[in-house]
Each structure stands twice: as C-alpha cells, then as structure tokens.
Design a protein around this motif. Structure first.
Motif, PDB file in Angstrom:
ATOM      1  N   THR A  93      27.893 -12.132 -47.932  1.00  0.00           N
ATOM      2  CA  THR A  93      27.570 -12.875 -49.151  1.00  0.00           C
ATOM      3  C   THR A  93      27.464 -11.935 -50.345  1.00  0.00           C
ATOM      4  O   THR A  93      27.831 -10.754 -50.262  1.00  0.00           O
ATOM      5  CB  THR A  93      26.257 -13.673 -48.954  1.00  0.00           C
ATOM      6  OG1 THR A  93      26.036 -14.519 -50.077  1.00  0.00           O
ATOM      7  CG2 THR A  93      25.065 -12.753 -48.760  1.00  0.00           C
ATOM      8  N   THR A  94      26.941 -12.434 -51.453  1.00  0.00           N
ATOM      9  CA  THR A  94      26.831 -11.682 -52.703  1.00  0.00           C
ATOM     10  C   THR A  94      25.356 -11.419 -53.022  1.00  0.00           C
ATOM     11  O   THR A  94      24.472 -12.019 -52.400  1.00  0.00           O
ATOM     12  CB  THR A  94      27.475 -12.475 -53.858  1.00  0.00           C
ATOM     13  OG1 THR A  94      26.759 -13.704 -54.033  1.00  0.00           O
ATOM     14  CG2 THR A  94      28.942 -12.785 -53.554  1.00  0.00           C
ATOM     15  N   PRO A  95      25.063 -10.568 -54.002  1.00  0.00           N
ATOM     16  CA  PRO A  95      23.660 -10.278 -54.344  1.00  0.00           C
ATOM     17  C   PRO A  95      22.859 -11.507 -54.763  1.00  0.00           C
ATOM     18  O   PRO A  95      21.640 -11.539 -54.601  1.00  0.00           O
ATOM     19  CB  PRO A  95      23.788  -9.281 -55.504  1.00  0.00           C
ATOM     20  CG  PRO A  95      25.104  -8.624 -55.301  1.00  0.00           C
ATOM     21  CD  PRO A  95      25.996  -9.681 -54.732  1.00  0.00           C
ATOM     22  N   GLU A 105      33.355 -18.562 -58.408  1.00  0.00           N
ATOM     23  CA  GLU A 105      33.313 -17.993 -59.763  1.00  0.00           C
ATOM     24  C   GLU A 105      33.495 -19.084 -60.815  1.00  0.00           C
ATOM     25  O   GLU A 105      32.821 -19.077 -61.855  1.00  0.00           O
ATOM     26  CB  GLU A 105      34.404 -16.929 -59.916  1.00  0.00           C
ATOM     27  CG  GLU A 105      34.126 -15.659 -59.133  1.00  0.00           C
ATOM     28  CD  GLU A 105      35.220 -14.623 -59.328  1.00  0.00           C
ATOM     29  OE1 GLU A 105      34.893 -13.425 -59.433  1.00  0.00           O
ATOM     30  OE2 GLU A 105      36.408 -15.020 -59.384  1.00  0.00           O
ATOM     31  N   ALA A 106      34.391 -20.047 -60.541  1.00  0.00           N
ATOM     32  CA  ALA A 106      34.641 -21.142 -61.489  1.00  0.00           C
ATOM     33  C   ALA A 106      33.412 -22.034 -61.626  1.00  0.00           C
ATOM     34  O   ALA A 106      33.071 -22.485 -62.734  1.00  0.00           O
ATOM     35  CB  ALA A 106      35.844 -21.963 -61.030  1.00  0.00           C
ATOM     36  N   ALA A 134      26.156 -18.343 -54.790  1.00  0.00           N
ATOM     37  CA  ALA A 134      26.341 -17.341 -53.738  1.00  0.00           C
ATOM     38  C   ALA A 134      27.293 -17.864 -52.671  1.00  0.00           C
ATOM     39  O   ALA A 134      26.891 -18.635 -51.794  1.00  0.00           O
ATOM     40  CB  ALA A 134      24.999 -16.970 -53.115  1.00  0.00           C
ATOM     41  N   PRO A 135      28.584 -17.465 -52.741  1.00  0.00           N
ATOM     42  CA  PRO A 135      29.515 -17.825 -51.660  1.00  0.00           C
ATOM     43  C   PRO A 135      29.205 -16.989 -50.416  1.00  0.00           C
ATOM     44  O   PRO A 135      28.675 -15.872 -50.525  1.00  0.00           O
ATOM     45  CB  PRO A 135      30.876 -17.464 -52.252  1.00  0.00           C
ATOM     46  CG  PRO A 135      30.590 -16.391 -53.253  1.00  0.00           C
ATOM     47  CD  PRO A 135      29.225 -16.683 -53.803  1.00  0.00           C
ATOM     48  N   VAL A 152      30.430 -24.906 -64.794  1.00  0.00           N
ATOM     49  CA  VAL A 152      29.508 -26.035 -64.600  1.00  0.00           C
ATOM     50  C   VAL A 152      28.186 -25.726 -65.297  1.00  0.00           C
ATOM     51  O   VAL A 152      27.536 -24.723 -64.984  1.00  0.00           O
ATOM     52  CB  VAL A 152      29.268 -26.312 -63.098  1.00  0.00           C
ATOM     53  CG1 VAL A 152      28.252 -27.448 -62.921  1.00  0.00           C
ATOM     54  CG2 VAL A 152      30.576 -26.657 -62.400  1.00  0.00           C
ATOM     55  N   PRO A 153      27.749 -26.570 -66.244  1.00  0.00           N
ATOM     56  CA  PRO A 153      26.472 -26.309 -66.926  1.00  0.00           C
ATOM     57  C   PRO A 153      25.280 -26.591 -66.009  1.00  0.00           C
ATOM     58  O   PRO A 153      25.352 -27.414 -65.101  1.00  0.00           O
ATOM     59  CB  PRO A 153      26.500 -27.300 -68.099  1.00  0.00           C
ATOM     60  CG  PRO A 153      27.426 -28.392 -67.659  1.00  0.00           C
ATOM     61  CD  PRO A 153      28.448 -27.756 -66.777  1.00  0.00           C
TER      62      PRO A 153
END
Length: 404
Positions: A124-126, A88-89, A101-102, A94-95
């Motif tokens: 995982t995530t979407p 999430e960080a 996706a973790p 980060v630009p």
C-alpha cells in the motif's frame, strides 16, 4: 389499609417460605435471564460496532467486480479493473476526499532466523496509516521515497512481531518474505480482532510498488480505501467516486459497473440492525420464563384463596369491603413480583459479569432491560393476581364462614 395489606402479604409469604420461593423462582429466572441475554446481545453489538469503526473513520472502500443481482460480488482476482491511476484520479478529482490508499494483498511465509510465520502481506501507500486509523508503536511507517524506490522495507503488526521475535525489538531486524529479504522499519500498535473474528495485528505492510513489481508481478490494485473529509460528505464522495470510475472505465447508460463502492456507514447500520434483532430474539426467548412465572403466581394465589376462605369470611363479616379484599390479594401477588424481580436483577447482573469473566464474552449492562424486566415482573404479578383476588373479593361471607 395499604400498608396493613403489605404487612399481611409479607406475613403470608414468610409463613410459607418454601412455597413462596418456588413461586418466585419463575420470576427470578425470567428477569435474570432477560438481563443476561440482553447484555450479551448488547455486548455483541458494541464489539461489532467498535470493530467496524476501528477500520477507519468515514471510510469508503472501492473493490473490483460488480455486485450481482443476488448481492454476491465476484472475486477481486477475476476482475482486474482498478489501477493506481484510478486511485490518483479519485484523490485529484473527487471533492471532499481526506486521503486515498490503494492496496494489494497476498498470503506469504515470513522467516526470521529459525522462526517462520504465514501471514497477510499488504502492499500500500503511506496514506494507509491515516485511512485505516493505524498508529506506529515503534519505528516508522513506509514513505513516498520507499514507494518511488521500490524499497524492500516492511512494517509489521503486533501478532507477527510476537511470533517471529518474541520480546526482541523487531525494528532494524531482517526478515525474508517469500525468500526475499526485507528490513523491518516499524511495528504497529495492536488493534485486536475485527468484526469477523480476524486478527487485525496479523499483517505485514510493504510499499505498493514493491508488492506489485517485485513480489506479485501485477499492475492492478485490489482495493482502494478512501477517507472522506468528514461524515457529512460520505454519500457525496461515494457518488463522486462512482461517477468518476464509470467515466474512466467507459461505462455508459444502464451498463453495470465493473467495480463496487461501499461505505462503512451502511455496513455499520446493517450490522447494528442484525445484532439488534439478535438481542431482541434473546430477550424474547428469556421473557417466556416470566410468563411461566406469572402462571405460577396465579396458581399459588388460587391455592391461597382456597386456604384462607374462612379468614375472608371473617373479614367480610367484620365490615371489609370488596375493594379491601381485592387490594389484599393483589398486593400479595405484586409483592411476589417485586421481590422476585429484585432478586432476578441481582442474578442477571451477576450472571452477566460471570459470563464476561469466565467465557471472555463482551457484555454490556444498561438500565433499559433492567427497568423493563422489573416492570414486567411487577405487571405479571398484578395481571395474574387479578383473577384470584377478584375471586376472593366476590366470596359470599356466609358461605366463606361455613367453609371447612
């Protein structure tokens, strides 16, 4: 005189058909082998490049564990250093980030009716769909609602679908993963094998929270896949991720990172360099037979000079100059190289297609190896024909006329 010399050369080859064919054989095999071997090497290079590219565009992979001095990274399971909050960080701070996706991964047995199959289950995530360039063939992908609710839903690859359901539409069907019931909500399009030969369609994707809390009982993640916004900012994003994770993990000074950040551009460059070296090696080994063919040309041209000593003497007595005799025998040697090279090109192209169709290997035929090998065959004929031609041109006409 040039075309006259070409005609004489062709007549000499035709009058000694078997000898001419055997002389050309080295050139034919050499040119054909170079083209076939280079096409195999180029095919391997293309397959590896396509396979790496299929993993995702502008992809950066973050994994736990630092690379040792020998370049070997410690196993992910022994280094619990990455969390969902790290992912999430990265996305937030980060630009140049496109998507993050973790994920976690583990092998489980699937059961559907009386069929079972052991495969890799990816939690995982979407965003994984975008990051890894996946497309859904039927149904839908996991959503944020599935993530928040820890739903027991799964998206399966084409290999899993064919082994568990044959021709039946899997969407809406129920399967058991490690004895836990899941509902299939989608089927992925086929992606084929990876660069390492692994089946990318042999996979089951479930929500990250479901995998962590209801399947594995863990709080960390094993991989964070990051897609940069474009290829121009990949290095910038990689540096930003490294700086952010060092700060979040309290790593200061010269202390080694407890994570590894890699981008596929460097992996692609390494793979292309390796496959390029293999291609050069294959082509160089095949080119040795061209050298052997050149020695055969020299041998047969020396024999030809000896056999035609009286003819050379008559030509000189009738006014043929040094350059005329030299040109005649050089053209004979070059004609052998040209005809042998042309047949070798046909043999090499045919061999590449045969290897591709019978062995199933990927082969790529390009103009460069064809032109280089053909030019080399002509050059070989010219180089190895020079000494016999010069020997013929230097013959004393009186000695040549007396020769029996």
């Amino acid at each position: 005189m040039f075309w006259e010399s070409v005609k004489i050369a062709l007549d000499a080859l035709v009058s000694n058909k078997l000898r001419s064919i055997l002389t050309m054989l080295g050139i034919i095999i050499g040119v054909g082998a170079v083209i076939a071997m280079v096409s195999i090497g180029m095919g391997v290079r293309e397959k590896v490049s396509n396979s790496i590219a299929s993993l995702g565009s502008n992809l950066i992979i973050v994994m736990p564990g630092a690379s040792s001095s020998s370049g070997v990274r410690q196993a992910a399971g022994t280094n619990i250093t990455l969390t969902f909050k790290d992912a999430e960080a990265i996305e937030r701070e980060v630009p140049g980030i496109g998507a993050v996706a973790p994920s976690v991964n583990k092998q489980y047995q699937m059961v559907a009716g009386n069929m079972n199959w052991t495969t890799s289950v990816q939690g995982t995530t979407p965003e994984y769909l975008t990051v890894r360039n996946l497309t859904v063939q039927a149904g839908s992908f996991i959503t944020n609602d599935d993530l928040d609710s820890r739903n027991r839903v799964a998206v399966i690859g084409a290999t899993v679908a064919s082994n568990l359901f044959n021709s039946v539409n899997p969407v809406g069907q129920s399967i058991r993963i490690n004895n836990a019931p899941f509902t299939i909500i989608g089927v992925l399009d086929s992606k084929g094998q990876s660069a390492g030969g692994q089946d990318q369609d042999d996979i089951v994707i479930i929500p990250l929270t479901t995998a962590q809390e209801r399947m594995m009982g863990i709080t960390y993640v094993q991989t964070i896949s990051v897609q940069a916004a474009n290829e121009d900012v990949v290095d910038q994003v990689q540096d930003g991720i490294t700086a952010l994770l060092r700060a979040r993990h309290g790593i200061a000074g010269d202390k080694a990172d407890d994570f590894t950040v890699r981008n596929l551009a460097s992996v692609m460059a390494t793979a292309q360099e390796t496959t390029g070296t293999i291609t050069m090696l294959l082509g160089s080994i095949a080119a040795i037979s061209l050298l052997v063919g050149g020695i055969g040309i020299m041998n047969i041209m020396l024999v030809s000079v000896t056999e035609r000593t009286r003819e050379i003497g008559i030509r000189k007595a009738l006014g043929a100059r040094f350059s005329n005799i030299l040109m005649q025998f050089l053209i004979e040697a070059v004609v052998i190289g040209v005809i042998g090279g042309a047949i070798g090109i046909a043999l090499g192209i045919g061999g590449s297609y045969t290897i591709s169709s019978i062995a199933g290997w990927n082969t790529v035929i390009t103009a460069t190896p064809i032109l280089v090998s053909f030019g080399f065959s002509v050059g070989i004929g010219l180089f190895f024909g020079l000494y016999p031609a010069r020997k013929a041109a230097l013959l004393n006409p009186i000695d040549a006329l007396r020769y029996e």
